[in-house]
Design a protein around this motif. Structure first.
Motif, PDB file in Angstrom:
ATOM      1  N   ILE A 201      -0.865  -4.683   0.727  1.00  0.00           N
ATOM      2  CA  ILE A 201      -0.249  -3.379   0.545  1.00  0.00           C
ATOM      3  C   ILE A 201      -0.137  -2.819  -0.694  1.00  0.00           C
ATOM      4  O   ILE A 201       0.329  -3.514  -1.859  1.00  0.00           O
ATOM      5  CB  ILE A 201       1.232  -3.273   1.077  1.00  0.00           C
ATOM      6  CG1 ILE A 201       1.031  -3.797   2.786  1.00  0.00           C
ATOM      7  CG2 ILE A 201       1.896  -2.026   0.878  1.00  0.00           C
ATOM      8  CD1 ILE A 201       2.664  -4.227   3.302  1.00  0.00           C
ATOM      9  N   GLY A 202      -0.643  -1.681  -1.218  1.00  0.00           N
ATOM     10  CA  GLY A 202      -0.534  -0.998  -2.441  1.00  0.00           C
ATOM     11  C   GLY A 202      -1.742  -1.559  -3.320  1.00  0.00           C
ATOM     12  O   GLY A 202      -1.937  -0.802  -4.299  1.00  0.00           O
ATOM     13  N   THR A 203      -2.527  -2.289  -2.943  1.00  0.00           N
ATOM     14  CA  THR A 203      -3.655  -2.441  -3.945  1.00  0.00           C
ATOM     15  C   THR A 203      -4.865  -1.742  -3.484  1.00  0.00           C
ATOM     16  O   THR A 203      -4.872  -0.780  -2.566  1.00  0.00           O
ATOM     17  CB  THR A 203      -4.317  -3.929  -3.511  1.00  0.00           C
ATOM     18  OG1 THR A 203      -4.351  -4.072  -2.130  1.00  0.00           O
ATOM     19  CG2 THR A 203      -3.200  -4.873  -3.812  1.00  0.00           C
ATOM     20  N   ALA A 204      -5.755  -1.592  -4.535  1.00  0.00           N
ATOM     21  CA  ALA A 204      -6.904  -0.646  -4.469  1.00  0.00           C
ATOM     22  C   ALA A 204      -7.575  -0.968  -3.416  1.00  0.00           C
ATOM     23  O   ALA A 204      -8.113  -2.137  -3.194  1.00  0.00           O
ATOM     24  CB  ALA A 204      -7.554  -0.518  -5.711  1.00  0.00           C
ATOM     25  N   PHE A 205      -8.103   0.027  -2.535  1.00  0.00           N
ATOM     26  CA  PHE A 205      -8.910  -0.038  -1.446  1.00  0.00           C
ATOM     27  C   PHE A 205     -10.146  -0.694  -1.679  1.00  0.00           C
ATOM     28  O   PHE A 205     -10.811  -1.447  -1.095  1.00  0.00           O
ATOM     29  CB  PHE A 205      -9.212   1.262  -0.518  1.00  0.00           C
ATOM     30  CG  PHE A 205      -9.816   1.006   0.750  1.00  0.00           C
ATOM     31  CD1 PHE A 205      -9.589   0.093   1.668  1.00  0.00           C
ATOM     32  CD2 PHE A 205     -11.191   1.955   0.773  1.00  0.00           C
ATOM     33  CE1 PHE A 205     -10.590   0.091   2.952  1.00  0.00           C
ATOM     34  CE2 PHE A 205     -11.906   1.776   1.736  1.00  0.00           C
ATOM     35  CZ  PHE A 205     -11.656   0.964   2.977  1.00  0.00           C
ATOM     36  N   SER A 206     -10.751  -0.097  -2.996  1.00  0.00           N
ATOM     37  CA  SER A 206     -12.210  -0.655  -3.502  1.00  0.00           C
ATOM     38  C   SER A 206     -12.050  -2.345  -3.412  1.00  0.00           C
ATOM     39  O   SER A 206     -13.319  -2.548  -3.336  1.00  0.00           O
ATOM     40  CB  SER A 206     -12.520   0.325  -4.781  1.00  0.00           C
ATOM     41  OG  SER A 206     -11.497  -0.214  -5.766  1.00  0.00           O
TER      42      SER A 206
ATOM     43  N   VAL B 261      -5.299   3.492  -1.612  1.00  0.00           N
ATOM     44  CA  VAL B 261      -4.966   2.418  -1.667  1.00  0.00           C
ATOM     45  C   VAL B 261      -4.568   1.841  -0.180  1.00  0.00           C
ATOM     46  O   VAL B 261      -4.530   2.487   0.762  1.00  0.00           O
ATOM     47  CB  VAL B 261      -3.467   2.548  -2.126  1.00  0.00           C
ATOM     48  CG1 VAL B 261      -3.870   2.843  -3.822  1.00  0.00           C
ATOM     49  CG2 VAL B 261      -2.479   3.495  -1.490  1.00  0.00           C
ATOM     50  N   ILE B 262      -4.165   0.621  -0.043  1.00  0.00           N
ATOM     51  CA  ILE B 262      -3.885   0.167   1.353  1.00  0.00           C
ATOM     52  C   ILE B 262      -2.468   0.068   1.586  1.00  0.00           C
ATOM     53  O   ILE B 262      -1.476   0.135   0.871  1.00  0.00           O
ATOM     54  CB  ILE B 262      -4.371  -1.553   1.235  1.00  0.00           C
ATOM     55  CG1 ILE B 262      -5.858  -1.594   1.044  1.00  0.00           C
ATOM     56  CG2 ILE B 262      -3.709  -2.187   2.541  1.00  0.00           C
ATOM     57  CD1 ILE B 262      -6.522  -2.878   1.051  1.00  0.00           C
ATOM     58  N   GLY B 263      -2.177   0.765   2.574  1.00  0.00           N
ATOM     59  CA  GLY B 263      -0.917   1.260   3.279  1.00  0.00           C
ATOM     60  C   GLY B 263      -0.602   0.363   4.586  1.00  0.00           C
ATOM     61  O   GLY B 263      -1.476  -0.187   5.324  1.00  0.00           O
ATOM     62  N   HIS B 264       0.672   0.396   4.739  1.00  0.00           N
ATOM     63  CA  HIS B 264       0.977  -0.309   5.952  1.00  0.00           C
ATOM     64  C   HIS B 264       1.967   0.964   7.033  1.00  0.00           C
ATOM     65  O   HIS B 264       2.719   1.367   6.345  1.00  0.00           O
ATOM     66  CB  HIS B 264       2.073  -1.538   5.818  1.00  0.00           C
ATOM     67  CG  HIS B 264       2.634  -2.201   6.861  1.00  0.00           C
ATOM     68  ND1 HIS B 264       3.740  -2.715   6.761  1.00  0.00           N
ATOM     69  CD2 HIS B 264       1.962  -2.539   8.048  1.00  0.00           C
ATOM     70  CE1 HIS B 264       3.795  -3.415   8.011  1.00  0.00           C
ATOM     71  NE2 HIS B 264       2.861  -3.359   8.629  1.00  0.00           N
ATOM     72  N   VAL B 265       1.388   1.080   8.113  1.00  0.00           N
ATOM     73  CA  VAL B 265       1.975   2.017   8.982  1.00  0.00           C
ATOM     74  C   VAL B 265       3.265   1.472   9.453  1.00  0.00           C
ATOM     75  O   VAL B 265       3.355   0.473  10.411  1.00  0.00           O
ATOM     76  CB  VAL B 265       1.059   2.630  10.064  1.00  0.00           C
ATOM     77  CG1 VAL B 265       1.873   3.752  10.817  1.00  0.00           C
ATOM     78  CG2 VAL B 265      -0.192   3.027   9.554  1.00  0.00           C
ATOM     79  N   LEU B 266       4.563   2.052   8.874  1.00  0.00           N
ATOM     80  CA  LEU B 266       5.600   1.464   9.457  1.00  0.00           C
ATOM     81  C   LEU B 266       6.180   2.155  10.790  1.00  0.00           C
ATOM     82  O   LEU B 266       6.630   1.413  11.592  1.00  0.00           O
ATOM     83  CB  LEU B 266       6.969   1.925   8.307  1.00  0.00           C
ATOM     84  CG  LEU B 266       6.404   1.346   6.854  1.00  0.00           C
ATOM     85  CD1 LEU B 266       7.578   1.981   5.988  1.00  0.00           C
ATOM     86  CD2 LEU B 266       6.554  -0.239   7.060  1.00  0.00           C
ATOM     87  N   SER B 267       5.861   3.293  10.919  1.00  0.00           N
ATOM     88  CA  SER B 267       6.158   4.125  12.150  1.00  0.00           C
ATOM     89  C   SER B 267       5.070   5.229  12.533  1.00  0.00           C
ATOM     90  O   SER B 267       4.477   5.778  11.367  1.00  0.00           O
ATOM     91  CB  SER B 267       7.440   4.501  12.301  1.00  0.00           C
ATOM     92  OG  SER B 267       7.713   5.615  11.308  1.00  0.00           O
TER      93      SER B 267
ATOM     94  N   GLN C 170      -0.102  -1.034  11.498  1.00  0.00           N
ATOM     95  CA  GLN C 170      -1.529  -1.166  11.232  1.00  0.00           C
ATOM     96  C   GLN C 170      -1.574  -1.187   9.710  1.00  0.00           C
ATOM     97  O   GLN C 170      -0.814  -0.685   9.049  1.00  0.00           O
ATOM     98  CB  GLN C 170      -2.363   0.164  11.702  1.00  0.00           C
ATOM     99  CG  GLN C 170      -2.802  -0.094  13.212  1.00  0.00           C
ATOM    100  CD  GLN C 170      -3.276   1.284  13.494  1.00  0.00           C
ATOM    101  OE1 GLN C 170      -3.198   2.415  13.141  1.00  0.00           O
ATOM    102  NE2 GLN C 170      -4.067   1.155  14.575  1.00  0.00           N
ATOM    103  N   LYS C 171      -2.540  -1.965   9.023  1.00  0.00           N
ATOM    104  CA  LYS C 171      -3.129  -1.679   7.702  1.00  0.00           C
ATOM    105  C   LYS C 171      -4.122  -0.550   7.479  1.00  0.00           C
ATOM    106  O   LYS C 171      -4.958  -0.866   8.399  1.00  0.00           O
ATOM    107  CB  LYS C 171      -3.551  -3.020   7.146  1.00  0.00           C
ATOM    108  CG  LYS C 171      -2.382  -4.189   7.128  1.00  0.00           C
ATOM    109  CD  LYS C 171      -1.393  -4.085   5.680  1.00  0.00           C
ATOM    110  CE  LYS C 171      -0.292  -4.942   5.854  1.00  0.00           C
ATOM    111  NZ  LYS C 171      -0.932  -6.155   5.550  1.00  0.00           N
ATOM    112  N   VAL C 172      -3.832   0.232   6.775  1.00  0.00           N
ATOM    113  CA  VAL C 172      -5.012   1.550   6.563  1.00  0.00           C
ATOM    114  C   VAL C 172      -5.081   1.668   5.125  1.00  0.00           C
ATOM    115  O   VAL C 172      -4.353   1.459   4.475  1.00  0.00           O
ATOM    116  CB  VAL C 172      -4.270   2.617   7.516  1.00  0.00           C
ATOM    117  CG1 VAL C 172      -3.910   2.400   8.838  1.00  0.00           C
ATOM    118  CG2 VAL C 172      -3.005   2.884   6.696  1.00  0.00           C
ATOM    119  N   ALA C 173      -6.247   2.618   5.087  1.00  0.00           N
ATOM    120  CA  ALA C 173      -6.634   3.118   3.818  1.00  0.00           C
ATOM    121  C   ALA C 173      -5.896   4.433   3.742  1.00  0.00           C
ATOM    122  O   ALA C 173      -6.362   5.245   4.600  1.00  0.00           O
ATOM    123  CB  ALA C 173      -8.013   3.160   3.772  1.00  0.00           C
ATOM    124  N   VAL C 174      -5.295   4.657   2.685  1.00  0.00           N
ATOM    125  CA  VAL C 174      -4.633   5.736   2.277  1.00  0.00           C
ATOM    126  C   VAL C 174      -5.237   6.466   1.352  1.00  0.00           C
ATOM    127  O   VAL C 174      -5.081   6.233   0.180  1.00  0.00           O
ATOM    128  CB  VAL C 174      -3.064   5.719   2.298  1.00  0.00           C
ATOM    129  CG1 VAL C 174      -2.185   7.130   1.932  1.00  0.00           C
ATOM    130  CG2 VAL C 174      -2.284   4.996   3.441  1.00  0.00           C
TER     131      VAL C 174
END
Lengths: 352, 827
Positions: free
Chosen positions: B153-158, B46-52, B88-92
């Motif tokens: 944020i939280g949506t499927a990376f695919s 899923v798509i994540g947001h790096v907070l720290s 950053q927005k990242v794939a988790v």
């Protein structure tokens, strides 16, 4: 001299008397005893009765008859006893008493065996012989013409790469190169050339033989193997006929319920060409098995027929070829082709 | 050739699963070797947001991150990437997700790994922030993949990827392309067959073809000197390209089919080749001297450095691409280092040509260099496909590399393509296939794969079929029938219920009959059949090319192959003996004490003889018998006994009797390096083979642990001799008794028995039916240097023999023995 003659006769009569006890009483319970007894009395050189008979001329003429009768009677006795003793001994050995230990192993007969490649080749040829195929053979050292060109492999064509070839002489040679045959198909050409010298189709033949491939040796490929090639040329031969004969073959080797499929493929000397797979059951595989290729086949290419002088409008034909090792490995569950050429007795004896 | 199903989907909506597709392709002649799934659907990523992102307390290279994935609380994730940073927005990959990660041992291989909640150096980690390679999107592992800032944020990376036209799961289908299908060495080629099989339309990428001429012709000129070897040369120029990596979707596709992405220009030429089958070459236009290209044959013996930095000696007649000064590429095989596209390239000249298949094949073979391009050219590329392919590549360069198309196109076309027209008779299709296919169906199938069909004659029905330019393999009626048959499906051809067998008499060749009979006889008396390698080292072959053995007897040289796999297999066997000795040694070493082997096989020699069929070679079949070790094994009655000459002679006699022939004569022969002693096996005066005791030197080299005795029989000669005898002829059995007589004589100890037996047979004449030797005695009773031989004789005739007659024969025999052998009757 009279006196000596009489003395001789008396001695002879006395000698006969002396023998009687032994003749009638000797124990004859072994083969050796019987043999000795025979020699003692009847042997030409040492026999006592034989010796006495030689002395008949020494006996006075008036006594000779009686003496002769006495000797003959003694001889009869010997012969009767020999017969009886021999019969008794045989009966005793065969019926009355068993050998001391019947559980001792029997005298071993040496075990021979036929190689599994021979056994598979026989199975394959028998099927086709039953369907009226002749059997032909050809040379392992072949020329380029029979192995490739006459089979419609154009020079410089990638089809030649389908079969890695051992060369013996360069293609620049007069006869166009000499090589180890890569398949038994050149024998198709030889058979057709031969028949077309003074005949016409039908041609119906199978060709077993050794072929060579310049490939790395592994569990599934060896530098040589054996093939059986089939060819039928006649009026009105179709792909349907080809399917029929090969299905009959597969049923014989792999059982009445064998599943097989024909899929299009390519060989320069047949068109259309096909490869034949059978369904190999294996519960460990997803789907319960897999397709295993067992042979290649097709309708003889018109170029091949015309090349040997057969009218390809009038005649059509099919051809097929299979690896004997592959069939043997499938039938006997052998998973490494190299073991077939190692000839370990522990392997061979499983095919006795 | 590998195709990607995602890629194929661009051209045809076939609606089949990968496995179904593979099955359909296999059954139409495109044999699928394997179907491999590539990547995963990335479920759980899923798509994540790096907070720290803080420094890990116990590890310098790790960071401890808080990542918002749309859950109530952010996840704690330990990350090793140097580029991770807050914001950053990242794939988790969340806990429970399975990714196919590159293996540590072999980065080319991928292994499934399932994410778990874990402690890394004392810090909790609830998932993984992914790098490109971990997601199967490329091979970059320098840092995590940083996504667009507006990713949700939280949506499927695919979902994020598909919005960019990227699919994470693909199938690689490996197809074994037969040499007659040059049209199928591309995704569009495969799509064409899929279209014929499914009835679905093909959708080709839209390409606006350019007219020949235009500005490009003022920037570059092309001359073809070898017109027979290069029928067409198309050139297009793109200026101002930026050399960079290809976009992910293109890299993914190239990776899926097993190609390593290089840079956008090279990747585009490969991509278009795998799309349509036309090989392309991209030159750095600024490195071409004199603004010209010439297609010409190489100078004999010149060298050239290809773009893989290897200097190669050019074979005679190699077709080359030159510029104004020098050679710049081996036509259709590989370009040169001197003009290849580099990181500094800005202007590109694209070559799309048609080269002669035989010429390319000869040069590629001579150079031992097969490339994707040569593979296609030597099978024959689409004669009309050059302009489309060049323009398609140019369009992609404009789109993906920021280039500008130079207008126009160079098109040198010395030999225009003419489509062959082949007549096809509807009835002939049926005659070959033996199946009932409607003419309309034949037409449909041919048209589906690009053939043009027009009726030429109505009754009987004949068509004129126009062959498309991408089917150079088709030129005859039978080729068209094959196309119909394969698309119709061989499995749909019905099998007749009865077999047609012609009125024709199969023969049974004598050699084959005899071979099979002897196999049964020999295996029945305890011999094991072997199959050994025909190839062996030259030295071994020469050692066994011995005049004592049938192969060596021809007096020729050993036959060698020009291209052996190893020196261990450089010659062909002149005898079966080395093969069987190897087997005997192997089995001795594995605890077998009693070895009895036989083999039928061909032996070879280089010499022209009356058996020669091919060249100057003589190939003959021999039968080899070999015994070593116990003839009778360990047994409770007595001691084991080693095999000796008379054991093997008995077997050879058995072989001859089984053919219907008399037993052979044996004559001692000289010792040799191979044989410490031996005998020739003779049938009348004809040499049929030999029986030898293997010399200790040879036995030692083959690790034999017992004496070795071998007989090699010229089977071809034996079969010839047996031809008249193989079928038994009944002879009336005598109803009169036979008379048995013995005769024992004393002869000098050196006198062999064989000639005496022959003399007895000769003297005995018709009355003598059989002679055996039943006793041999040497010792005190017969005197020094003498021996006694006792013969048993059976005499008979078609009447009762009188004693006198028999006596007369016996006297005559004795006299002969006395006279010829100095024999004395043993008293």
């Amino acid at each position: 001299m009279e006196s000596s003659s009489h003395t001789g006769a008396d001695a002879a009569v006395q000698a006969l008397e002396d023998l009687k006890t032994d003749i009638e009483g000797a124990v004859l319970d072994t083969v050796d005893a019987i043999d000795e007894y025979r020699i003692r009395y009847l042997s030409r050189k040492q026999g006592r009765i034989t010796a006495l008979m030689k002395r008949i001329p020494d006996v006075a003429p008036e006594d000779r008859r009686a003496f002769g009768q006495a000797i003959n009677s003694a001889k009869d006795t010997v012969e009767r006893r020999l017969e009886e003793a021999t019969a008794a001994l045989t009966t005793a050995a065969s019926a009355t008493s068993a050998p001391a230990d019947v559980t001792l192993p029997g005298r071993e007969q040496p075990q021979g065996s036929l190689h599994p490649i021979t056994q598979a080749a026989r199975l394959i040829t028998r099927v086709f012989e039953n369907y009226g195929f002749d059997v032909a053979e050809g040379p392992e050292i072949e020329d380029d013409w029979h192995n490739f060109t006459a089979l419609n492999f154009p020079p410089d064509h990638p089809a030649r790469d389908m079969q890695d070839t051992f060369f013996i002489e360069d293609a620049e040679q007069e006869h166009g190169g000499i090589l180890l045959r890569t398949h038994t198909s050149p024998v198709q050409i030889r058979v057709m050339e031969d028949i077309m010298k003074d005949g016409e189709p039908p041609i119906r033949v199978i060709v077993p033989g050794r072929v060579y491939r310049n490939e790395a040796i592994s569990y599934k490929s060896y530098c040589l193997f054996h093939q059986v090639e089939g060819l039928y040329v006649d009026e009105g031969v179709t792909m349907a006929d080809l399917k029929q004969i090969l299905h009959a073959f597969a049923r014989t080797l792999f059982g009445e319920d064998v599943r097989m499929r024909f899929r299009p493929s390519f060989f320069p000397f047949t068109e259309p060409s096909a490869e034949v797979d059978i369904w190999w059951k294996d519960e460990n595989l997803p789907g319960g098995g897999r397709w295993m290729e067992i042979l290649g086949c097709g309708m003889v290419d018109p170029n091949v027929l015309e090349g040997v002088g057969i009218d390809s409008e009038k005649y059509t034909g099919y051809a097929f070829g299979m690896g004997i090792e592959r069939i043997a490995m499938l039938r006997y569950g052998i998973d490494d082709i190299r073991i077939l050429y190692e000839n370990d007795v522990r392997f061979l004896e499983q095919f006795s | 050739m590998i195709i990607s199903t995602n890629w194929l989907d661009d051209y045809i909506a076939h609606g089949l699963s990968a496995d179904e597709l593979a099955d359909r392709l296999t059954m139409c002649g495109l044999e699928v070797e394997s179907v491999d799934r590539i990547g995963t659907d990335l479920e759980g990523v899923v798509i994540g947001h790096v907070l720290s992102a803080e420094q890990h307390p116990n590890a310098d290279r790790l960071s401890v991150c808080k990542v918002d994935t749309g859950m109530n609380t952010p996840l704690d994730i330990v990350c090793g990437a140097p580029n991770v940073a807050a914001g950053q927005k990242v794939a988790v990959a969340t806990v429970g997700t399975t990714l196919h990660l590159p293996s540590r041992d072999n980065p080319e291989q991928r292994v499934p790994v399932t994410m778990k909640k874990a402690k890394i150096r004392g810090e909790v980690s609830e998932g993984m922030i992914c790098a490109e390679d971990e997601l199967g999107l490329g091979d970059d592992h320098d840092g995590i993949l940083v996504l667009d800032t507006d990713a949700a944020i939280g949506t499927a990376f695919s979902d994020y990827l598909s919005a960019k036209g990227i699919r994470t799961m693909d199938h690689a289908i490996d197809i074994s392309i037969t040499p007659n299908r040059p049209d199928a060495i591309s995704h569009l080629g495969i799509a064409r067959d899929v279209s014929a099989l499914t009835g679905k339309e093909i959708c080709r990428p839209a390409v606006a073809l350019t007219e020949a001429g235009g500005s490009v012709t003022s920037k570059m000129s092309v001359t073809i000197e070898a017109e027979d070897l290069c029928r067409r040369f198309v050139g297009i120029m793109v200026e101002g390209v930026e050399i960079k990596e290809s976009p992910t979707w293109m890299k993914q596709r190239l990776l899926a089919i097993g190609l390593r992405p290089r840079n956008v220009i090279v990747d585009i030429t490969n991509y278009v080749m795998y799309e349509c089958g036309q090989p392309l070459h991209a030159y750095d236009a600024d490195t071409l001297n004199g603004h010209c290209i010439v297609v010409a044959k190489a100078k004999v013996g010149s060298t050239f450095t290809t773009l893989d930095s290897k200097e190669r000696t050019l074979p005679e007649d190699a077709l080359m691409i030159r510029d104004g000064e020098r050679e710049i590429g081996i036509a259709g095989i590989m370009g040169g280092e001197n003009t290849e596209v580099t990181d500094n390239t800005t202007n590109v000249f694209i070559e799309a040509a048609w080269f002669d298949p035989s010429s390319i094949r000869r040069t590629a073979k001579a150079l031992a260099l097969q490339t994707d391009a040569s593979y296609r050219f030597e099978r024959g590329v689409d004669a009309e496909g050059q302009a489309w392919a060049a323009k398609r590549a140019a369009d992609l360069m404009v789109e993906l590399a920021g280039g500008t198309l130079v207008d126009g196109m160079i098109d040198v076309h010395p030999v225009p393509y003419e489509a062959p027209v082949v007549p096809l008779r509807a009835q002939r299709v049926l005659d070959i296939m033996g199946a009932d296919i409607a003419p309309s169906e034949m037409v449909r199938l041919l048209e589906a794969i690009g053939f043009g069909v027009t009726e030429k004659q109505a009754d009987p029905l004949v068509w004129d079929v126009t062959v498309p330019s991408f089917r150079p393999d088709v030129g005859r009626e039978i080729d068209l029938i094959e196309e119909v048959a394969r698309l119709f499906g061989y499995d749909n051809i019905p099998e007749p219920t009865h077999s047609r067998i012609p009125n024709f008499t199969p023969g049974m060749a004598v050699d084959r009959q005899l071979r099979e009979r002897l196999r049964d006889v020999l295996s029945g008396i305890g011999f094991r059949e072997t199959y050994t390698n025909s190839m062996l080292p030259i030295e071994t072959a020469e050692r066994f090319n011995d005049p004592a053995l049938p192969g060596g007897r021809f007096g020729g040289d050993v036959v060698e192959t020009m291209n052996p796999i190893t020196t261990e297999m450089a010659a062909l066997r002149p005898s079966l003996l080395p093969g069987l000795l190897k087997v005997a040694g192997h089995n001795h070493n594995h605890g077998q004490q009693a070895i009895r082997l036989f083999e039928f096989g061909r032996v070879h020699t280089k010499r022209n003889t009356n058996r020669t069929l091919v060249g100057d070679y003589t190939e003959t079949e021999t039968l080899m018998l070999l015994t070593s070790g116990y003839w009778q094994g360990q047994y409770w009655e007595g001691e084991p006994r080693e095999a000796d000459l008379f054991d093997l002679k008995g077997v050879v006699d058995r072989v001859f009797r089984a053919t219907g022939l008399e037993v052979p004569r044996y004559k001692e022969r000289e010792a040799s390096n191979l044989a410490s002693w031996g005998v020739d096996i003779l049938l009348g005066k004809r040499w049929i083979g030999s029986l030898i005791r293997i010399s200790d030197a040879v036995a030692g080299d083959f690790t034999l642990r017992h004496d070795g005795l071998a007989a090699e029989i010229d089977f071809t000669a034996l079969a010839e001799a047996a031809a008249g005898a193989i079928r038994p002829r009944y002879q009336a059995i005598s109803r009169f008794p036979v008379v048995e007589r013995d005769i024992a004589v004393i002869v000098p100890a050196s006198q062999p028995a064989g000639p005496m037996i022959e003399a007895i047979e000769r003297t005995g004449g018709d009355l003598l039916k059989q002679v055996t030797v039943f006793d041999l005695y040497e010792g005190d009773h017969v005197g020094k240097d003498h021996k006694s031989l006792a013969f048993g004789l059976r005499l008979g005739a078609d009447r009762t023999l009188r004693d006198k007659e028999v006596d007369k024969v016996m006297t005559r025999i004795l006299k002969t023995l006395e006279k010829e052998f100095d024999a004395k009757l043993r008293g």
